[in-house]
Scaffold this motif. Structure first.
Motif, PDB file in Angstrom:
ATOM      1  N   SER A 107      17.513  34.546  47.273  1.00 14.59           N
ATOM      2  CA  SER A 107      18.764  34.418  48.013  1.00 14.59           C
ATOM      3  C   SER A 107      19.685  33.525  47.190  1.00 14.59           C
ATOM      4  CB  SER A 107      18.530  33.792  49.390  1.00 14.59           C
ATOM      5  OG  SER A 107      17.780  34.655  50.226  1.00 14.59           O
ATOM      6  N   ILE A 108      20.998  33.823  47.259  1.00 13.57           N
ATOM      7  CA  ILE A 108      21.976  33.067  46.473  1.00 13.57           C
ATOM      8  C   ILE A 108      23.051  32.520  47.397  1.00 13.57           C
ATOM      9  CG2 ILE A 108      23.577  33.122  44.534  1.00 13.57           C
ATOM     10  CD1 ILE A 108      22.139  35.643  43.539  1.00 13.57           C
ATOM     11  N   GLY A 109      23.296  31.222  47.306  1.00 12.97           N
ATOM     12  CA  GLY A 109      24.390  30.595  48.037  1.00 12.97           C
ATOM     13  C   GLY A 109      25.479  30.202  47.059  1.00 12.97           C
ATOM     14  N   ILE A 110      26.712  30.625  47.319  1.00 11.57           N
ATOM     15  CA  ILE A 110      27.807  30.380  46.395  1.00 11.57           C
ATOM     16  C   ILE A 110      28.780  29.384  47.006  1.00 11.57           C
ATOM     17  CG2 ILE A 110      29.601  31.441  44.984  1.00 11.57           C
ATOM     18  CD1 ILE A 110      28.189  34.141  45.544  1.00 11.57           C
ATOM     19  N   HIS A 154      28.487  22.912  49.542  1.00  9.38           N
ATOM     20  CA  HIS A 154      28.885  24.181  50.154  1.00  9.38           C
ATOM     21  C   HIS A 154      27.901  25.299  49.786  1.00  9.38           C
ATOM     22  CE1 HIS A 154      33.366  22.767  50.473  1.00  9.38           C
ATOM     23  NE2 HIS A 154      32.566  22.169  51.338  1.00  9.38           N
ATOM     24  N   ALA A 155      27.430  25.272  48.546  1.00 12.13           N
ATOM     25  CA  ALA A 155      26.461  26.278  48.097  1.00 12.13           C
ATOM     26  C   ALA A 155      25.158  26.157  48.890  1.00 12.13           C
ATOM     27  CB  ALA A 155      26.189  26.123  46.604  1.00 12.13           C
ATOM     28  N   LYS A 156      24.744  24.911  49.194  1.00  7.64           N
ATOM     29  CA  LYS A 156      23.530  24.705  49.980  1.00  7.64           C
ATOM     30  C   LYS A 156      23.694  25.265  51.388  1.00  7.64           C
ATOM     31  CE  LYS A 156      21.290  20.796  49.641  1.00  7.64           C
ATOM     32  NZ  LYS A 156      21.008  19.334  49.617  1.00  7.64           N
ATOM     33  N   LEU A 157      24.871  25.088  51.979  1.00  7.71           N
ATOM     34  CA  LEU A 157      25.128  25.623  53.315  1.00  7.71           C
ATOM     35  C   LEU A 157      25.111  27.155  53.291  1.00  7.71           C
ATOM     36  CD1 LEU A 157      25.934  25.224  56.285  1.00  7.71           C
ATOM     37  CD2 LEU A 157      28.318  25.207  55.543  1.00  7.71           C
ATOM     38  N   ALA A 158      25.768  27.728  52.278  1.00  9.99           N
ATOM     39  CA  ALA A 158      25.782  29.189  52.153  1.00  9.99           C
ATOM     40  C   ALA A 158      24.375  29.729  51.924  1.00  9.99           C
ATOM     41  CB  ALA A 158      26.700  29.603  51.006  1.00  9.99           C
ATOM     42  N   LEU A 159      23.570  28.994  51.150  1.00 11.01           N
ATOM     43  CA  LEU A 159      22.192  29.415  50.893  1.00 11.01           C
ATOM     44  C   LEU A 159      21.366  29.418  52.173  1.00 11.01           C
ATOM     45  CD1 LEU A 159      19.949  30.186  48.901  1.00 11.01           C
ATOM     46  CD2 LEU A 159      19.525  27.738  48.566  1.00 11.01           C
ATOM     47  N   LEU A 200      20.743  38.718  50.308  1.00  5.65           N
ATOM     48  CA  LEU A 200      20.623  38.348  48.895  1.00  5.65           C
ATOM     49  C   LEU A 200      21.684  37.331  48.515  1.00  5.65           C
ATOM     50  CD1 LEU A 200      19.585  38.644  45.997  1.00  5.65           C
ATOM     51  CD2 LEU A 200      21.016  40.671  45.756  1.00  5.65           C
ATOM     52  N   LEU A 201      22.879  37.480  49.078  1.00  5.49           N
ATOM     53  CA  LEU A 201      23.994  36.666  48.603  1.00  5.49           C
ATOM     54  C   LEU A 201      24.910  36.268  49.749  1.00  5.49           C
ATOM     55  CD1 LEU A 201      25.883  37.452  45.342  1.00  5.49           C
ATOM     56  CD2 LEU A 201      27.197  37.002  47.402  1.00  5.49           C
ATOM     57  N   CYS A 202      25.380  35.032  49.737  1.00  2.00           N
ATOM     58  CA  CYS A 202      26.322  34.553  50.746  1.00  2.00           C
ATOM     59  C   CYS A 202      27.338  33.615  50.087  1.00  2.00           C
ATOM     60  CB  CYS A 202      25.590  33.819  51.876  1.00  2.00           C
ATOM     61  SG  CYS A 202      26.710  33.145  53.132  1.00  2.00           S
ATOM     62  N   GLU A 203      28.626  33.844  50.361  1.00  2.00           N
ATOM     63  CA  GLU A 203      29.692  33.018  49.824  1.00  2.00           C
ATOM     64  C   GLU A 203      30.178  32.035  50.886  1.00  2.00           C
ATOM     65  OE1 GLU A 203      32.719  35.330  47.546  1.00  2.00           O
ATOM     66  OE2 GLU A 203      31.523  37.051  48.216  1.00  2.00           O
ATOM     67  N   TYR A 204      30.329  30.792  50.504  1.00  2.00           N
ATOM     68  CA  TYR A 204      30.803  29.768  51.445  1.00  2.00           C
ATOM     69  C   TYR A 204      32.182  30.118  51.990  1.00  2.00           C
ATOM     70  CZ  TYR A 204      32.416  25.285  53.256  1.00  2.00           C
ATOM     71  OH  TYR A 204      32.915  24.298  54.073  1.00  2.00           O
ATOM     72  N   THR A 205      33.036  30.696  51.140  1.00  2.00           N
ATOM     73  CA  THR A 205      34.405  31.002  51.556  1.00  2.00           C
ATOM     74  C   THR A 205      34.453  32.049  52.664  1.00  2.00           C
ATOM     75  OG1 THR A 205      34.567  32.617  49.748  1.00  2.00           O
ATOM     76  CG2 THR A 205      35.436  30.402  49.343  1.00  2.00           C
ATOM     77  N   LYS A 206      33.361  32.787  52.843  1.00  3.96           N
ATOM     78  CA  LYS A 206      33.333  33.814  53.893  1.00  3.96           C
ATOM     79  C   LYS A 206      32.666  33.324  55.175  1.00  3.96           C
ATOM     80  CE  LYS A 206      33.594  37.696  50.709  1.00  3.96           C
ATOM     81  NZ  LYS A 206      32.968  38.951  50.195  1.00  3.96           N
ATOM     82  N   LEU A 207      32.224  32.058  55.160  1.00  2.45           N
ATOM     83  CA  LEU A 207      31.642  31.475  56.365  1.00  2.45           C
ATOM     84  C   LEU A 207      32.761  30.823  57.168  1.00  2.45           C
ATOM     85  CD1 LEU A 207      28.444  29.736  54.917  1.00  2.45           C
ATOM     86  CD2 LEU A 207      28.594  31.950  56.049  1.00  2.45           C
ATOM     87  N   GLU A 208      33.193  31.471  58.225  1.00  5.98           N
ATOM     88  CA  GLU A 208      34.304  30.945  59.014  1.00  5.98           C
ATOM     89  C   GLU A 208      33.793  30.144  60.209  1.00  5.98           C
ATOM     90  OE1 GLU A 208      36.621  34.339  59.914  1.00  5.98           O
ATOM     91  OE2 GLU A 208      37.332  34.614  57.857  1.00  5.98           O
TER      92      GLU A 208
END
Length: 361
Positions: free
Chosen positions: A232-235, A250-255, A264-272
């Motif tokens: 899994s990838i947190g960005i 922020h990457a840790k939160l997205a992860l 597989l992948l989650c971007e912090y900017t898309k976490l509203e």
């Protein structure tokens, strides 16, 4: 060794998180003044730990057999963090001392390893050490682009732009080391990533330029899927170099979110909604989660995650779980009985969804 080395809260949190992965207990890192600066229990960060003073004065392991024997202290074992006869802090395991004692050696070795690694980031020789040094100085020490970092980047033949981001790759299969890809170093270089470091026990932190943002992760996603590598990838967010510590958080939160959603992948900017929830008082968060889903089993929690991932579709959820649609309906009814909230009702379903999100923060 670097004189007057200070352990930052970011590095301390990395240490306790890594220790928990292997030990399976709540871990705290306490400064010499008694303040807990990192913990696997967010509620304890910033609180005072009186037993730390006893560890500091006696320079020895202190066991606490009962809660509140010392102010702000739970039962467990507390160890002085000693490197070259100098104390850098106190690290402790919460729990029954009898159960914790056997894990003490592993805990102290993990802590010593990670601190020594950070203390020596400026004494580097190989290209791998150079890239690791740059990443660790930027995300753990909030270091600006000084002469040392510029020299490292020059040797790596890499230009770090004014705006960059941090991402964390989490490799699944920790309990089966043979399942972890042994060539992550080559994989990352082939994807054009020149700044990365290994984070014990199963993660890699990478730094990329803003101009690389989309291309890098499209490339990684395609590669990992084609090679069936479980990760899994947190960005994190994009920002100036002085804010890469924030991007790392922020990457840790997205992860966390990516792992909870089995993505597989989650971007912090898309976490509203998740970003709003991050700012909710931890006690309020925990009370809400316990009230809504505290009685559910791990299997029921997983079922709900898949149910929401499939946008409440019974057909798709049953297919993913490889069960009959009627079986799924029966299990959802059982969840409704336990929680007093019906996952098939829109308004009730929102309550459960929020609880599951809060549980991942």
């Amino acid at each position: 060794m670097k004189k007057h080395f200070q352990i930052s809260p970011v590095l301390a949190q990395t240490i306790v998180d890594a220790a928990r992965e292997l030990i399976g207990k709540e871990i705290n890192f306490i400064q010499l003044d008694g303040e807990i600066i990192a913990s696997t229990d967010p509620n304890r960060i910033g609180s005072f730990h009186e037993a730390a003073f006893l560890v500091k004065d006696k320079r020895m392991v202190i066991e606490v057999s009962e809660n509140d024997t010392f102010k702000g202290t739970k039962k467990g074992i507390n160890y002085p963090v000693m490197i070259d006869h100098e104390m850098f802090g106190i690290i402790g395991i919460s729990g029954d001392p009898e159960e914790c004692r056997s894990r003490g050696f592993i805990l102290t070795k993990i802590t010593e390893l990670l601190i020594k690694e950070q203390m020596t980031v400026r004494k580097v020789h190989s290209l791998d050490e150079l890239r690791s040094s740059v990443v660790r100085m930027l995300i753990f020490e909030n270091q600006k682009k000084d002469e040392i970092i510029n020299e490292h980047l020059h040797q790596l033949q890499y230009e770090l732009e004014e705006n960059a981001f941090v991402a964390i790759i989490h490799l699944h299969g920790l309990n089966n080391p043979s399942s972890l890809p042994v060539n992550m170093h080559d994989i990352l270089l082939k994807q054009g990533i020149k700044l990365f470091t290994y984070l014990f026990p199963n993660q890699y932190a990478i730094i990329g330029n803003e101009s690389q943002y989309k291309a890098v992760f499209q490339s990684l996603e395609t590669y990992f899927l084609s090679m069936d590598i479980r990760c899994s990838i947190g960005i994190g967010s994009v920002g100036v170099l002085e804010e890469l510590v924030k991007s790392y958080k922020h990457a840790k939160l997205a992860l966390k979110y990516a792992i909870s959603k089995q993505s597989l992948l989650c971007e912090y900017t898309k976490l509203e909604l998740e970003m709003i929830m991050e700012n909710i008082d931890p006690h309020t968060r925990n009370d809400y989660v316990t009230k809504l889903v505290g009685e559910l089993t791990e299997e029921e929690i997983t079922l709900l995650h898949i149910y929401y991932k499939n946008n409440l579709s019974l057909k798709k959820t049953a297919s993913d779980l490889i069960i009959h649609k009627n079986t799924l309906q029966y299990r959802l009814e059982k969840i409704a009985e336990k929680t007093k909230v019906n996952p098939r009702d829109f308004y009730d379903s929102v309550k459960l969804y929020v609880a599951l999100l809060l549980q991942t923060l």
